[in-house]
Write a protein that holds these residues in place. Structure first.
Motif, PDB file in Angstrom:
ATOM      1  N   UNK A   1      11.060  16.224  29.905  1.00  9.98           N
ATOM      2  CA  UNK A   1      11.636  15.775  28.641  1.00  9.98           C
ATOM      3  C   UNK A   1      11.585  14.271  28.439  1.00  9.98           C
ATOM      4  N   UNK A   2      10.972  13.553  29.374  1.00  4.05           N
ATOM      5  CA  UNK A   2      10.833  12.113  29.183  1.00  4.05           C
ATOM      6  C   UNK A   2       9.887  11.829  28.020  1.00  4.05           C
ATOM      7  N   UNK A   3      10.247  10.847  27.247  1.00  2.49           N
ATOM      8  CA  UNK A   3       9.402  10.450  26.126  1.00  2.49           C
ATOM      9  C   UNK A   3       8.538   9.262  26.551  1.00  2.49           C
ATOM     10  N   UNK A   4       7.271   9.527  26.804  1.00  2.32           N
ATOM     11  CA  UNK A   4       6.352   8.501  27.283  1.00  2.32           C
ATOM     12  C   UNK A   4       5.400   8.116  26.152  1.00  2.32           C
ATOM     13  N   UNK A   5       5.300   6.829  25.902  1.00  2.26           N
ATOM     14  CA  UNK A   5       4.498   6.329  24.788  1.00  2.26           C
ATOM     15  C   UNK A   5       3.021   6.178  25.169  1.00  2.26           C
ATOM     16  N   UNK A   6       2.353   5.230  24.515  1.00  4.22           N
ATOM     17  CA  UNK A   6       0.927   4.969  24.784  1.00  4.22           C
ATOM     18  C   UNK A   6       0.723   4.760  26.277  1.00  4.22           C
ATOM     19  N   UNK A   7      -0.258   5.465  26.849  1.00  2.07           N
ATOM     20  CA  UNK A   7      -0.404   5.483  28.300  1.00  2.07           C
ATOM     21  C   UNK A   7      -1.856   5.291  28.713  1.00  2.07           C
ATOM     22  N   UNK A   8      -2.686   6.342  28.613  1.00  2.00           N
ATOM     23  CA  UNK A   8      -4.081   6.231  29.000  1.00  2.00           C
ATOM     24  C   UNK A   8      -4.860   5.318  28.072  1.00  2.00           C
ATOM     25  N   UNK A   9      -5.863   4.620  28.648  1.00  2.00           N
ATOM     26  CA  UNK A   9      -6.645   3.674  27.866  1.00  2.00           C
ATOM     27  C   UNK A   9      -8.061   3.617  28.431  1.00  2.00           C
ATOM     28  N   UNK A  10      -9.043   3.391  27.569  1.00  2.00           N
ATOM     29  CA  UNK A  10     -10.433   3.296  28.021  1.00  2.00           C
ATOM     30  C   UNK A  10     -11.263   2.584  26.968  1.00  2.00           C
ATOM     31  N   UNK A  11     -12.375   1.996  27.409  1.00  4.39           N
ATOM     32  CA  UNK A  11     -13.302   1.296  26.526  1.00  4.39           C
ATOM     33  C   UNK A  11     -14.648   2.012  26.490  1.00  4.39           C
ATOM     34  N   UNK A  12     -15.367   1.857  25.388  1.00  4.22           N
ATOM     35  CA  UNK A  12     -16.756   2.290  25.363  1.00  4.22           C
ATOM     36  C   UNK A  12     -17.570   1.313  26.203  1.00  4.22           C
ATOM     37  N   UNK A  13     -18.795   1.683  26.530  1.00  3.37           N
ATOM     38  CA  UNK A  13     -19.650   0.825  27.346  1.00  3.37           C
ATOM     39  C   UNK A  13     -19.885  -0.522  26.676  1.00  3.37           C
ATOM     40  N   UNK A  14     -19.973  -0.541  25.368  1.00  5.26           N
ATOM     41  CA  UNK A  14     -20.202  -1.779  24.620  1.00  5.26           C
ATOM     42  C   UNK A  14     -18.954  -2.627  24.493  1.00  5.26           C
TER      43      UNK A  14
END
Length: 378
Positions: A240-253
């Motif tokens: 029930x924890x409210x977790x916000x923005x977490x995972x992140x990734x970039x394109x190769x460019x």
């Protein structure tokens, strides 16, 4: 990447403690509100099947790790967030025999209350190596989610070969708040920019590495806030924890940044050129696109073919998403995948991930593991 030992499933309210508790990994928004503000409708994500994939156990540990990274020179690093009173090591090198060694040395890992965040690791949430063999260490400086300590979060850059600290980046008070919990990072080496997620209060942070200037973006946008009231697992277990923005990734460019909310279902993308400048909030929000519905996910990883990899937390699975089509593929489902947290890739193309077992009470967890598998070609 969330809390641990001190939180049992039935009490997992506000994990990120203060993140969650103080709003911590959390200011939440209703699913309806999130949907209403999406500028681009999510494609009808197609869940595809894939040939069987074998998991190989790489290492186990009695301590809860979250972050994992593999440097170009093959050295492997992990981190152990300070989610309890007994965390002897924050950053460690994962050795060939599966054991760990404090890195860069024991002294920097010897944190005590009142220690300077510039000199000691307070609460490290992730470690990421770049192609220049630098290790980036995200220190949320928010032990046990009780609130960010004086001095604020830190981003450290180390030279992997020597273990020497190259620079520490601090974050101005206007770019974080007491419930912030900086979570994951990606570095655009060519543009000399770092992007981070704030899982405690929901936002993306952009750091100009030459000047140290920091921008806090999408802090008021529903796309960085929870879209689900809770996560439900087999047997009716609820996180029930409210977790916000977490995972992140970039394109190769480096032109596009992907991100996801852990207590949510969507994979988003946004042009990085808009994040790197003072784009009007409404314009920036309008530029965010929904790539696909990927289900609750923690860390993200992009392979050379452009696929985005994530854990499907509630079904003990690892899945890939094709950003071009929105097709989502369950690549492997296995009861050993107990909350796939952070992903990494070696030079041979094998994918690794940590299991942090956050949906279970400490007594139900057993050892924390790192597994690897060979992604099937598409």
């Amino acid at each position: 990447m969330m809390n641990s030992a001190s939180l049992c499933p039935r009490l997992l309210v506000g994990v990120t403690a203060s993140l969650l508790a103080m709003g911590g990994l959390a200011a939440c928004s209703s699913p309806a509100a999130e949907t209403a503000t999406q500028p681009v409708a999510a494609p009808d994500s197609t869940l595809a099947a894939t040939p069987p994939v074998a998991l190989e156990l790489v290492a186990q540990n009695d301590r809860q790790w979250t972050g994992l990274t593999i440097a170009p020179n093959g050295r492997r690093f992990v981190n152990f967030p300070r989610w309890s009173d007994d965390v002897p090591v924050s950053v460690a090198e994962l050795l060939a025999d599966g054991t760990t060694r404090a890195w860069p040395d024991a002294a920097r890992n010897n944190w005590t209350p009142g220690s300077s965040p510039d000199e000691k690791f307070g609460c490290v949430q992730s470690v990421v190596a770049d192609r220049r063999n630098r290790l980036w260490v995200v220190d949320a400086n928010n032990p046990q989610f009780k609130g960010v300590l004086p001095g604020g979060p830190r981003l450290h850059a180390f030279d992997i070969a020597s273990g020497r600290l190259l620079r520490t980046y601090s974050f101005p008070a206007a770019t974080w708040n007491p419930t912030s919990y900086l979570n994951d990072v990606r570095v655009d080496v060519d543009r000399d920019v770092a992007y981070l997620t704030d899982s405690g209060s929901g936002a993306l942070l952009v750091v100009e590495l030459a000047s140290g200037r920091v921008r806090r973006q999408l802090a008021e946008a529903p796309v960085t806030k929870p879209g689900l009231p809770y996560l439900e697992f087999a047997g009716g277990l609820k996180f029930t924890n409210q977790v916000h923005s977490d995972g992140i990734e970039l394109t190769a460019s480096g032109d596009t940044l992907y991100f996801a909310v852990l207590t949510g279902e969507k994979l988003f993308r946004v042009p990085t050129r808009l994040l790197r400048r003072a784009t009007a909030p409404d314009s920036l929000r309008a530029a965010v696109q929904t790539v696909a519905s990927i289900g609750p996910a923690d860390g993200l990883w992009r392979t050379a073919d452009g696929r985005i990899w994530s854990g499907m937390l509630t079904t003990d699975a690892v899945r890939s998403t094709d950003p071009r089509t929105g097709t989502v593929t369950d690549v492997v489902q296995d009861p050993r995948i107990r909350w796939a947290d952070t992903f990494a890739e070696d030079a041979a193309g094998n994918l690794y991930f940590t299991t942090s077992q956050l949906q279970y009470a400490p007594a139900q967890r057993g050892k924390y593991a790192i597994y690897r598998f060979r992604p099937p070609t598409r």
